[in-house]
Design an enzyme around this catalytic site. Structure first.
Site, PDB file in Angstrom:
ATOM      1  N   ARG A  38      37.185  -9.032  27.620  1.00  0.00           N
ATOM      2  CA  ARG A  38      37.868 -10.013  26.765  1.00  0.00           C
ATOM      3  C   ARG A  38      37.002 -11.239  26.492  1.00  0.00           C
ATOM      4  O   ARG A  38      37.074 -11.823  25.407  1.00  0.00           O
ATOM      5  CB  ARG A  38      39.192 -10.417  27.406  1.00  0.00           C
ATOM      6  CG  ARG A  38      40.186  -9.284  27.318  1.00  0.00           C
ATOM      7  CD  ARG A  38      41.431  -9.496  28.130  1.00  0.00           C
ATOM      8  NE  ARG A  38      42.397  -8.447  27.814  1.00  0.00           N
ATOM      9  CZ  ARG A  38      43.488  -8.189  28.521  1.00  0.00           C
ATOM     10  NH1 ARG A  38      43.778  -8.924  29.581  1.00  0.00           N
ATOM     11  NH2 ARG A  38      44.306  -7.225  28.159  1.00  0.00           N
ATOM     12  N   LYS A 199      57.703   8.275  26.230  1.00  0.00           N
ATOM     13  CA  LYS A 199      59.101   8.220  25.801  1.00  0.00           C
ATOM     14  C   LYS A 199      59.293   7.832  24.337  1.00  0.00           C
ATOM     15  O   LYS A 199      58.584   6.973  23.818  1.00  0.00           O
ATOM     16  CB  LYS A 199      59.854   7.191  26.643  1.00  0.00           C
ATOM     17  CG  LYS A 199      60.027   7.638  28.070  1.00  0.00           C
ATOM     18  CD  LYS A 199      60.799   6.582  28.821  1.00  0.00           C
ATOM     19  CE  LYS A 199      61.176   7.083  30.211  1.00  0.00           C
ATOM     20  NZ  LYS A 199      61.896   6.061  30.958  1.00  0.00           N
ATOM     21  N   GLY A 357      47.592   0.627  25.829  1.00  0.00           N
ATOM     22  CA  GLY A 357      46.949   0.598  27.147  1.00  0.00           C
ATOM     23  C   GLY A 357      46.460   1.964  27.593  1.00  0.00           C
ATOM     24  O   GLY A 357      45.275   2.156  27.895  1.00  0.00           O
ATOM     25  N   GLY A 380      50.506  -5.132  23.656  1.00  0.00           N
ATOM     26  CA  GLY A 380      51.789  -5.502  23.052  1.00  0.00           C
ATOM     27  C   GLY A 380      51.671  -5.884  21.587  1.00  0.00           C
ATOM     28  O   GLY A 380      52.491  -5.485  20.756  1.00  0.00           O
TER      29      GLY A 380
HETATM   30  P1  ADP Z   1      50.243   3.647  25.543  1.00  0.00           P
HETATM   31  O1  ADP Z   1      50.087   2.816  26.800  1.00  0.00           O
HETATM   32  O2  ADP Z   1      48.901   4.048  24.973  1.00  0.00           O
HETATM   33  O3  ADP Z   1      51.132   2.994  24.520  1.00  0.00           O
HETATM   34  P2  ADP Z   1      52.362   5.236  26.707  1.00  0.00           P
HETATM   35  O4  ADP Z   1      52.497   4.245  27.812  1.00  0.00           O
HETATM   36  O5  ADP Z   1      53.446   5.325  25.707  1.00  0.00           O
HETATM   37  O6  ADP Z   1      50.942   5.040  25.964  1.00  0.00           O
HETATM   38  O7  ADP Z   1      52.259   6.713  27.311  1.00  0.00           O
HETATM   39  C1  ADP Z   1      51.284   7.122  28.236  1.00  0.00           C
HETATM   40  C2  ADP Z   1      51.867   7.991  29.324  1.00  0.00           C
HETATM   41  O8  ADP Z   1      52.553   9.124  28.811  1.00  0.00           O
HETATM   42  C3  ADP Z   1      50.779   8.536  30.211  1.00  0.00           C
HETATM   43  O9  ADP Z   1      50.944   8.014  31.504  1.00  0.00           O
HETATM   44  C4  ADP Z   1      50.985  10.051  30.185  1.00  0.00           C
HETATM   45  O10 ADP Z   1      50.811  10.660  31.441  1.00  0.00           O
HETATM   46  C5  ADP Z   1      52.424  10.167  29.748  1.00  0.00           C
HETATM   47  N1  ADP Z   1      52.708  11.487  29.168  1.00  0.00           N
HETATM   48  C6  ADP Z   1      52.127  12.040  28.100  1.00  0.00           C
HETATM   49  N2  ADP Z   1      52.583  13.278  27.875  1.00  0.00           N
HETATM   50  C7  ADP Z   1      53.497  13.538  28.837  1.00  0.00           C
HETATM   51  C8  ADP Z   1      54.336  14.662  29.151  1.00  0.00           C
HETATM   52  N3  ADP Z   1      54.316  15.776  28.413  1.00  0.00           N
HETATM   53  N4  ADP Z   1      55.138  14.573  30.227  1.00  0.00           N
HETATM   54  C9  ADP Z   1      55.144  13.436  30.963  1.00  0.00           C
HETATM   55  N5  ADP Z   1      54.395  12.340  30.727  1.00  0.00           N
HETATM   56  C10 ADP Z   1      53.569  12.397  29.678  1.00  0.00           C
END
Ligand code: ADP
Ligand code: MG
Length: 399
Positions: A38, A199, A357, A380
Protein backbone atom coordinates in the site's frame (compact mmCIF):
# COMPACT_ATOMS: atom_id res chain seq x y z
CA UNK A 1 -16.63 8.54 -17.06
CA UNK A 2 -17.00 10.85 -14.16
CA UNK A 3 -14.55 13.69 -14.51
CA UNK A 4 -12.16 14.26 -11.65
CA UNK A 5 -9.16 16.50 -11.10
CA UNK A 6 -5.71 14.90 -11.05
CA UNK A 7 -2.20 16.09 -10.23
CA UNK A 8 -2.01 17.28 -13.86
CA UNK A 9 -4.45 20.03 -12.89
CA UNK A 10 -2.24 21.39 -10.09
CA UNK A 11 -0.84 24.88 -10.47
CA UNK A 12 2.40 25.94 -8.81
CA UNK A 13 2.58 24.23 -5.43
CA UNK A 14 6.11 25.25 -4.46
CA UNK A 15 6.09 25.75 -0.68
CA UNK A 16 2.40 24.83 -0.33
CA UNK A 17 1.18 22.19 2.09
CA UNK A 18 -0.53 19.16 0.49
CA UNK A 19 -2.74 17.01 2.74
CA UNK A 20 -2.58 13.58 1.11
CA UNK A 21 -4.97 10.77 2.10
CA UNK A 22 -3.21 7.44 1.69
CA UNK A 23 -3.83 3.85 2.80
CA UNK A 24 -1.52 3.06 5.72
CA UNK A 25 -3.69 0.28 7.10
CA UNK A 26 -0.66 -2.00 6.75
CA UNK A 27 -0.53 -5.64 7.84
CA UNK A 28 1.55 -5.97 11.03
CA UNK A 29 2.98 -8.81 13.07
CA UNK A 30 4.68 -8.36 16.47
CA UNK A 31 4.81 -4.59 16.02
CA UNK A 32 6.43 -4.71 12.57
CA UNK A 33 4.98 -3.98 9.15
CA UNK A 34 4.92 -7.21 7.11
CA UNK A 35 3.87 -5.86 3.69
CA UNK A 36 4.42 -2.42 2.14
CA UNK A 37 2.31 -2.85 -1.01
CA UNK A 38 0.00 0.00 0.00
CA UNK A 39 2.90 2.38 0.64
CA UNK A 40 4.41 1.51 -2.72
CA UNK A 41 1.06 2.32 -4.34
CA UNK A 42 1.09 5.81 -2.79
CA UNK A 43 4.79 6.53 -3.35
CA UNK A 44 4.49 8.04 -6.87
CA UNK A 45 1.98 10.62 -5.59
CA UNK A 46 4.02 11.48 -2.49
CA UNK A 47 7.24 11.86 -4.48
CA UNK A 48 5.62 13.83 -7.31
CA UNK A 49 4.22 16.36 -4.84
CA UNK A 50 7.53 16.54 -2.95
CA UNK A 51 9.44 17.01 -6.23
CA UNK A 52 7.13 19.88 -7.10
CA UNK A 53 8.18 21.57 -3.86
CA UNK A 54 5.14 20.85 -1.72
CA UNK A 55 5.31 20.00 1.96
CA UNK A 56 3.53 16.64 2.00
CA UNK A 57 1.39 15.69 5.01
CA UNK A 58 0.05 12.14 4.95
CA UNK A 59 -3.38 11.40 6.38
CA UNK A 60 -4.54 7.85 7.09
CA UNK A 61 -6.39 5.59 9.48
CA UNK A 62 -5.20 2.40 11.11
CA UNK A 63 -7.47 -0.21 12.71
CA UNK A 64 -10.62 0.67 14.60
CA UNK A 65 -9.67 2.77 17.63
CA UNK A 66 -13.27 4.07 17.79
CA UNK A 67 -12.57 7.77 18.22
CA UNK A 68 -9.99 7.45 21.02
CA UNK A 69 -6.22 7.51 21.18
CA UNK A 70 -4.67 4.06 21.37
CA UNK A 71 -0.92 3.50 21.74
CA UNK A 72 -1.16 0.23 19.80
CA UNK A 73 -2.73 1.93 16.77
CA UNK A 74 -0.51 4.98 16.35
CA UNK A 75 0.66 5.78 12.83
CA UNK A 76 4.11 6.36 14.34
CA UNK A 77 4.51 2.61 13.70
CA UNK A 78 4.39 3.27 9.93
CA UNK A 79 7.18 5.87 9.76
CA UNK A 80 9.96 3.34 9.08
CA UNK A 81 7.96 1.56 6.36
CA UNK A 82 7.19 4.83 4.57
CA UNK A 83 10.79 6.05 4.86
CA UNK A 84 12.01 2.73 3.44
CA UNK A 85 9.73 2.94 0.42
CA UNK A 86 10.11 6.62 -0.50
CA UNK A 87 13.79 6.87 0.45
CA UNK A 88 13.28 10.06 2.45
CA UNK A 89 13.17 10.98 6.10
CA UNK A 90 9.60 11.33 7.40
CA UNK A 91 8.48 13.46 10.36
CA UNK A 92 5.78 12.00 12.62
CA UNK A 93 3.25 14.50 13.98
CA UNK A 94 1.18 13.05 16.85
CA UNK A 95 -1.83 15.30 16.12
CA UNK A 96 -4.25 15.95 13.27
CA UNK A 97 -4.96 19.63 13.89
CA UNK A 98 -4.27 22.41 16.37
CA UNK A 99 -1.24 24.43 17.45
CA UNK A 100 1.17 21.53 18.01
CA UNK A 101 0.45 20.24 14.50
CA UNK A 102 0.80 23.74 13.03
CA UNK A 103 4.18 24.25 14.70
CA UNK A 104 5.39 20.89 13.40
CA UNK A 105 4.26 21.73 9.87
CA UNK A 106 6.08 25.06 10.24
CA UNK A 107 9.36 23.16 10.61
CA UNK A 108 8.91 21.26 7.32
CA UNK A 109 10.73 22.56 4.24
CA UNK A 110 9.48 22.26 0.67
CA UNK A 111 9.84 18.62 -0.42
CA UNK A 112 9.62 17.27 3.14
CA UNK A 113 7.14 14.58 4.16
CA UNK A 114 5.26 14.20 7.45
CA UNK A 115 2.68 11.73 8.76
CA UNK A 116 -0.21 12.99 10.88
CA UNK A 117 -1.68 10.76 13.60
CA UNK A 118 -4.34 8.07 12.98
CA UNK A 119 -7.46 9.97 11.89
CA UNK A 120 -9.74 7.51 13.70
CA UNK A 121 -8.38 8.66 17.10
CA UNK A 122 -10.96 11.47 16.74
CA UNK A 123 -14.72 10.94 16.59
CA UNK A 124 -14.99 13.67 13.95
CA UNK A 125 -13.35 11.38 11.39
CA UNK A 126 -16.09 8.78 11.01
CA UNK A 127 -18.80 11.36 11.79
CA UNK A 128 -17.40 13.49 8.92
CA UNK A 129 -17.81 16.47 11.24
CA UNK A 130 -17.50 19.79 9.32
CA UNK A 131 -15.78 21.54 12.27
CA UNK A 132 -13.24 18.70 12.43
CA UNK A 133 -12.65 18.98 8.65
CA UNK A 134 -12.17 22.73 8.94
CA UNK A 135 -9.61 22.27 11.74
CA UNK A 136 -7.56 19.79 9.67
CA UNK A 137 -7.86 22.01 6.60
CA UNK A 138 -6.11 24.84 8.50
CA UNK A 139 -2.90 22.82 8.13
CA UNK A 140 -2.91 22.63 4.35
CA UNK A 141 -3.48 24.37 1.02
CA UNK A 142 -4.65 21.45 -1.11
CA UNK A 143 -6.10 17.96 -0.57
CA UNK A 144 -5.10 14.89 -2.57
CA UNK A 145 -6.89 11.56 -2.20
CA UNK A 146 -4.77 8.55 -3.16
CA UNK A 147 -6.70 5.95 -1.15
CA UNK A 148 -9.33 4.35 -3.40
CA UNK A 149 -9.60 1.57 -0.80
CA UNK A 150 -11.20 4.04 1.66
CA UNK A 151 -13.29 5.92 -0.92
CA UNK A 152 -16.50 4.01 -0.13
CA UNK A 153 -16.58 5.78 3.23
CA UNK A 154 -17.74 9.37 3.67
CA UNK A 155 -15.31 10.25 6.46
CA UNK A 156 -13.53 13.53 7.18
CA UNK A 157 -10.22 12.51 5.60
CA UNK A 158 -11.84 10.65 2.68
CA UNK A 159 -14.68 13.02 1.76
CA UNK A 160 -15.18 16.03 4.02
CA UNK A 161 -11.77 17.61 3.41
CA UNK A 162 -12.40 17.58 -0.34
CA UNK A 163 -15.28 19.99 0.29
CA UNK A 164 -13.12 22.60 2.04
CA UNK A 165 -9.85 22.46 0.10
CA UNK A 166 -9.05 22.26 -3.63
CA UNK A 167 -9.17 18.47 -4.14
CA UNK A 168 -7.35 16.15 -6.55
CA UNK A 169 -7.05 12.42 -7.23
CA UNK A 170 -3.57 11.05 -6.60
CA UNK A 171 -1.84 8.84 -9.17
CA UNK A 172 -2.93 5.51 -7.70
CA UNK A 173 -6.53 6.71 -7.30
CA UNK A 174 -6.39 7.92 -10.90
CA UNK A 175 -5.02 4.59 -12.16
CA UNK A 176 -7.73 2.69 -10.29
CA UNK A 177 -10.54 4.90 -11.63
CA UNK A 178 -9.24 4.69 -15.19
CA UNK A 179 -8.95 0.89 -15.00
CA UNK A 180 -12.43 0.53 -13.55
CA UNK A 181 -13.85 2.79 -16.22
CA UNK A 182 -12.33 0.56 -18.92
CA UNK A 183 -13.94 -2.45 -17.26
CA UNK A 184 -17.52 -1.27 -16.75
CA UNK A 185 -17.76 2.44 -17.53
CA UNK A 186 -17.07 2.42 -21.27
CA UNK A 187 -15.93 -1.16 -21.91
CA UNK A 188 -15.13 -2.78 -25.24
CA UNK A 189 -17.87 -5.31 -25.91
CA UNK A 190 -18.66 -8.13 -25.45
CA UNK A 191 -18.12 -7.95 -21.69
CA UNK A 192 -17.86 -10.99 -19.41
CA UNK A 193 -18.10 -11.02 -15.64
CA UNK A 194 -16.86 -13.89 -13.52
CA UNK A 195 -18.49 -13.95 -10.09
CA UNK A 196 -17.60 -16.63 -7.61
CA UNK A 197 -16.89 -17.06 -3.95
CA UNK A 198 -18.76 -18.59 -1.12
CA UNK A 199 -22.20 -17.04 -0.95
CA UNK A 200 -24.88 -15.40 -3.07
CA UNK A 201 -25.96 -13.33 -0.05
CA UNK A 202 -22.67 -11.39 0.08
CA UNK A 203 -22.84 -10.50 -3.62
CA UNK A 204 -26.53 -10.04 -4.37
CA UNK A 205 -26.14 -6.40 -5.35
CA UNK A 206 -23.09 -7.22 -7.47
CA UNK A 207 -25.04 -9.86 -9.41
CA UNK A 208 -28.07 -7.62 -9.86
CA UNK A 209 -25.93 -4.76 -11.14
CA UNK A 210 -23.88 -6.92 -13.51
CA UNK A 211 -26.78 -8.65 -15.26
CA UNK A 212 -27.86 -5.26 -16.57
CA UNK A 213 -24.37 -4.43 -17.86
CA UNK A 214 -22.52 -7.48 -19.14
CA UNK A 215 -23.07 -9.86 -22.05
CA UNK A 216 -21.88 -12.99 -20.21
CA UNK A 217 -22.19 -13.69 -16.50
CA UNK A 218 -20.10 -16.67 -15.42
CA UNK A 219 -21.12 -17.89 -11.98
CA UNK A 220 -18.85 -20.25 -10.07
CA UNK A 221 -17.81 -21.05 -6.52
CA UNK A 222 -20.18 -21.89 -3.73
CA UNK A 223 -22.72 -19.36 -4.96
CA UNK A 224 -23.26 -21.35 -8.15
CA UNK A 225 -24.79 -24.09 -5.99
CA UNK A 226 -27.64 -21.81 -4.96
CA UNK A 227 -28.37 -21.08 -8.63
CA UNK A 228 -28.21 -24.78 -9.49
CA UNK A 229 -30.59 -25.59 -6.62
CA UNK A 230 -32.91 -22.86 -7.90
CA UNK A 231 -33.01 -24.70 -11.22
CA UNK A 232 -33.99 -27.90 -9.46
CA UNK A 233 -30.56 -29.54 -9.33
CA UNK A 234 -29.87 -31.66 -6.22
CA UNK A 235 -26.58 -30.26 -4.88
CA UNK A 236 -26.21 -32.82 -2.07
CA UNK A 237 -24.50 -31.37 0.98
CA UNK A 238 -22.78 -28.56 -0.95
CA UNK A 239 -22.60 -25.10 0.53
CA UNK A 240 -25.94 -23.68 -0.64
CA UNK A 241 -28.27 -20.92 0.52
CA UNK A 242 -31.57 -22.73 0.00
CA UNK A 243 -33.52 -19.73 1.32
CA UNK A 244 -32.16 -17.66 -1.57
CA UNK A 245 -33.28 -19.84 -4.49
CA UNK A 246 -36.14 -17.41 -5.17
CA UNK A 247 -33.67 -14.54 -5.34
CA UNK A 248 -31.43 -16.59 -7.62
CA UNK A 249 -34.37 -17.14 -9.97
CA UNK A 250 -35.09 -13.39 -9.93
CA UNK A 251 -31.49 -12.72 -10.96
CA UNK A 252 -31.74 -15.29 -13.78
CA UNK A 253 -34.97 -13.66 -14.97
CA UNK A 254 -33.38 -10.19 -14.88
CA UNK A 255 -30.44 -11.52 -16.89
CA UNK A 256 -32.74 -13.01 -19.49
CA UNK A 257 -34.68 -9.75 -19.76
CA UNK A 258 -31.53 -7.73 -20.44
CA UNK A 259 -29.90 -10.16 -22.86
CA UNK A 260 -27.18 -11.35 -20.47
CA UNK A 261 -26.20 -15.01 -20.89
CA UNK A 262 -25.65 -16.72 -17.54
CA UNK A 263 -23.15 -19.59 -17.48
CA UNK A 264 -23.53 -22.06 -14.62
CA UNK A 265 -21.27 -25.10 -14.26
CA UNK A 266 -22.65 -28.21 -16.00
CA UNK A 267 -19.80 -30.36 -14.71
CA UNK A 268 -18.40 -30.25 -11.18
CA UNK A 269 -15.70 -31.68 -8.90
CA UNK A 270 -17.21 -33.28 -5.79
CA UNK A 271 -16.16 -35.18 -2.70
CA UNK A 272 -17.71 -36.54 0.47
CA UNK A 273 -15.33 -34.68 2.76
CA UNK A 274 -13.74 -31.27 2.51
CA UNK A 275 -10.03 -32.11 2.66
CA UNK A 276 -6.99 -31.98 0.39
CA UNK A 277 -7.00 -34.72 -2.26
CA UNK A 278 -9.79 -36.73 -0.59
CA UNK A 279 -10.31 -40.43 -1.42
CA UNK A 280 -13.90 -39.74 -2.52
CA UNK A 281 -12.87 -37.12 -5.11
CA UNK A 282 -14.63 -37.38 -8.46
CA UNK A 283 -15.78 -35.28 -11.40
CA UNK A 284 -19.38 -35.60 -12.58
CA UNK A 285 -22.28 -33.93 -14.34
CA UNK A 286 -24.21 -31.52 -12.07
CA UNK A 287 -27.19 -33.87 -12.24
CA UNK A 288 -25.17 -36.75 -10.73
CA UNK A 289 -24.16 -35.26 -7.37
CA UNK A 290 -24.98 -37.76 -4.59
CA UNK A 291 -26.78 -36.78 -1.41
CA UNK A 292 -23.59 -37.17 0.66
CA UNK A 293 -21.33 -35.25 -1.74
CA UNK A 294 -20.44 -31.59 -1.99
CA UNK A 295 -19.48 -29.49 -4.99
CA UNK A 296 -16.08 -27.90 -4.41
CA UNK A 297 -14.95 -26.84 -7.87
CA UNK A 298 -16.03 -26.48 -11.50
CA UNK A 299 -15.07 -29.49 -13.68
CA UNK A 300 -12.27 -29.28 -16.29
CA UNK A 301 -14.46 -29.61 -19.41
CA UNK A 302 -16.80 -26.88 -18.10
CA UNK A 303 -13.83 -24.61 -17.40
CA UNK A 304 -12.58 -25.12 -20.93
CA UNK A 305 -16.00 -24.10 -22.24
CA UNK A 306 -15.87 -20.98 -20.05
CA UNK A 307 -12.45 -20.20 -21.50
CA UNK A 308 -14.05 -20.35 -24.96
CA UNK A 309 -16.59 -17.77 -23.79
CA UNK A 310 -13.75 -15.47 -22.68
CA UNK A 311 -12.14 -15.86 -26.12
CA UNK A 312 -15.20 -14.20 -27.67
CA UNK A 313 -15.05 -11.27 -25.21
CA UNK A 314 -13.04 -8.04 -25.16
CA UNK A 315 -13.47 -7.14 -21.49
CA UNK A 316 -13.51 -9.20 -18.30
CA UNK A 317 -14.29 -8.21 -14.74
CA UNK A 318 -13.67 -10.88 -12.11
CA UNK A 319 -14.60 -11.18 -8.46
CA UNK A 320 -14.61 -14.43 -6.50
CA UNK A 321 -12.85 -17.77 -6.98
CA UNK A 322 -14.46 -20.60 -8.99
CA UNK A 323 -13.87 -23.18 -6.26
CA UNK A 324 -12.48 -23.75 -2.78
CA UNK A 325 -9.07 -22.82 -4.19
CA UNK A 326 -7.21 -22.87 -0.86
CA UNK A 327 -7.45 -26.68 -0.83
CA UNK A 328 -6.01 -28.88 -3.62
CA UNK A 329 -7.25 -29.97 -6.10
CA UNK A 330 -10.18 -27.53 -5.80
CA UNK A 331 -7.89 -24.76 -7.05
CA UNK A 332 -7.89 -26.21 -10.58
CA UNK A 333 -10.81 -24.32 -12.15
CA UNK A 334 -9.78 -20.94 -10.72
CA UNK A 335 -6.19 -21.42 -11.86
CA UNK A 336 -7.14 -22.68 -15.35
CA UNK A 337 -9.65 -19.90 -16.05
CA UNK A 338 -7.24 -17.28 -14.64
CA UNK A 339 -4.50 -18.55 -16.96
CA UNK A 340 -6.80 -18.37 -19.97
CA UNK A 341 -7.76 -14.79 -19.06
CA UNK A 342 -4.08 -13.92 -18.54
CA UNK A 343 -3.08 -15.37 -21.93
CA UNK A 344 -5.88 -13.48 -23.72
CA UNK A 345 -4.80 -10.28 -21.95
CA UNK A 346 -1.15 -10.80 -22.97
CA UNK A 347 -2.26 -11.32 -26.58
CA UNK A 348 -4.08 -7.99 -26.38
CA UNK A 349 -7.55 -9.35 -27.06
CA UNK A 350 -8.92 -8.89 -23.52
CA UNK A 351 -8.97 -6.08 -20.95
CA UNK A 352 -9.08 -7.89 -17.59
CA UNK A 353 -9.85 -6.29 -14.25
CA UNK A 354 -10.13 -8.23 -11.00
CA UNK A 355 -10.56 -7.47 -7.31
CA UNK A 356 -11.61 -8.85 -3.93
CA UNK A 357 -9.55 -10.15 -1.01
CA UNK A 358 -9.67 -13.85 -1.85
CA UNK A 359 -9.69 -13.19 -5.60
CA UNK A 360 -6.40 -11.30 -5.41
CA UNK A 361 -4.93 -14.13 -3.31
CA UNK A 362 -6.19 -16.70 -5.85
CA UNK A 363 -4.77 -14.81 -8.84
CA UNK A 364 -1.43 -14.39 -7.09
CA UNK A 365 -1.48 -18.11 -6.31
CA UNK A 366 -2.21 -18.84 -10.00
CA UNK A 367 0.81 -16.70 -10.89
CA UNK A 368 -1.15 -14.44 -13.25
CA UNK A 369 -1.48 -11.23 -11.25
CA UNK A 370 1.02 -9.36 -13.44
CA UNK A 371 -0.75 -10.43 -16.65
CA UNK A 372 -4.16 -8.99 -15.79
CA UNK A 373 -4.75 -5.45 -17.04
CA UNK A 374 -5.53 -4.28 -13.50
CA UNK A 375 -5.93 -5.88 -10.11
CA UNK A 376 -7.63 -3.86 -7.41
CA UNK A 377 -6.51 -4.48 -3.85
CA UNK A 378 -9.34 -2.34 -2.47
CA UNK A 379 -11.66 -5.00 -1.02
CA UNK A 380 -14.76 -3.16 0.20
CA UNK A 381 -14.48 -0.22 -2.19
CA UNK A 382 -14.03 -2.57 -5.17
CA UNK A 383 -17.16 -4.55 -4.26
CA UNK A 384 -19.22 -1.37 -3.84
CA UNK A 385 -18.01 -0.26 -7.25
CA UNK A 386 -19.08 -3.64 -8.66
CA UNK A 387 -22.49 -3.01 -7.12
CA UNK A 388 -22.69 0.14 -9.22
CA UNK A 389 -22.67 2.46 -6.23
CA UNK A 390 -21.21 5.92 -6.34
CA UNK A 391 -18.26 6.09 -3.94
CA UNK A 392 -18.44 9.29 -1.85
CA UNK A 393 -14.66 9.79 -1.82
CA UNK A 394 -14.60 9.63 -5.62
CA UNK A 395 -17.76 11.63 -6.31
CA UNK A 396 -16.48 14.61 -4.33
CA UNK A 397 -13.32 14.84 -6.47
CA UNK A 398 -15.46 15.72 -9.47
CA UNK A 399 -17.44 18.51 -7.81
P1 ADP B 1 -13.55 -12.32 -2.44
O1 ADP B 1 -12.85 -12.15 -1.11
O2 ADP B 1 -12.56 -12.33 -3.59
O3 ADP B 1 -14.66 -11.33 -2.65
P2 ADP B 1 -15.28 -14.40 -1.41
O4 ADP B 1 -14.88 -14.03 -0.02
O5 ADP B 1 -16.65 -14.08 -1.85
O6 ADP B 1 -14.21 -13.79 -2.46
O7 ADP B 1 -15.14 -15.98 -1.62
C1 ADP B 1 -13.96 -16.70 -1.41
C2 ADP B 1 -14.21 -18.01 -0.70
O8 ADP B 1 -15.17 -18.82 -1.36
C3 ADP B 1 -12.95 -18.83 -0.63
O9 ADP B 1 -12.57 -18.97 0.72
C4 ADP B 1 -13.34 -20.17 -1.25
O10 ADP B 1 -12.80 -21.28 -0.57
C5 ADP B 1 -14.84 -20.16 -1.12
N1 ADP B 1 -15.47 -21.09 -2.07
C6 ADP B 1 -15.39 -21.05 -3.40
N2 ADP B 1 -16.04 -22.07 -3.96
C7 ADP B 1 -16.57 -22.80 -2.96
C8 ADP B 1 -17.37 -24.00 -2.89
N3 ADP B 1 -17.75 -24.64 -3.99
N4 ADP B 1 -17.71 -24.46 -1.67
C9 ADP B 1 -17.31 -23.79 -0.57
N5 ADP B 1 -16.57 -22.66 -0.55
C10 ADP B 1 -16.19 -22.18 -1.74
MG1 MG C 1 -13.42 -12.80 0.88
Amino acid sequence: MSVFRTLDDLGDIQGKVALVRVDLNLPMRDGSVTDTTRVRAAAPTILELADKGAKVLLLAHFGRPGGERSSTMSLSMMVGAVEGVIGKEVMFIPELSGDVAKQAVGILRPGDVGILENSRFWKGEEANDPAFCAAIAELGDIYVNDAFSAAHRAHATTEGLARVLPAYAGRSMQAELEALDKALGEPKKPVAAVVGGAKVSSKLDVLLHLVGLVDHLIIGGGMANTFLAAKGVDVGKSLCEHDLTGTANDILAAAEASGCTVHLPYEVVVSKEFAANPASLRTCNVHEVAADEMILDVGPAAVEALGDVLKTCRTLVWNGPMGAFETEPFDAATVALARTAAALTREGSLVSVAGGGDTVAALNYAGVADDFSYISTAGGAFLEWMEGRELPGVAVLGQ
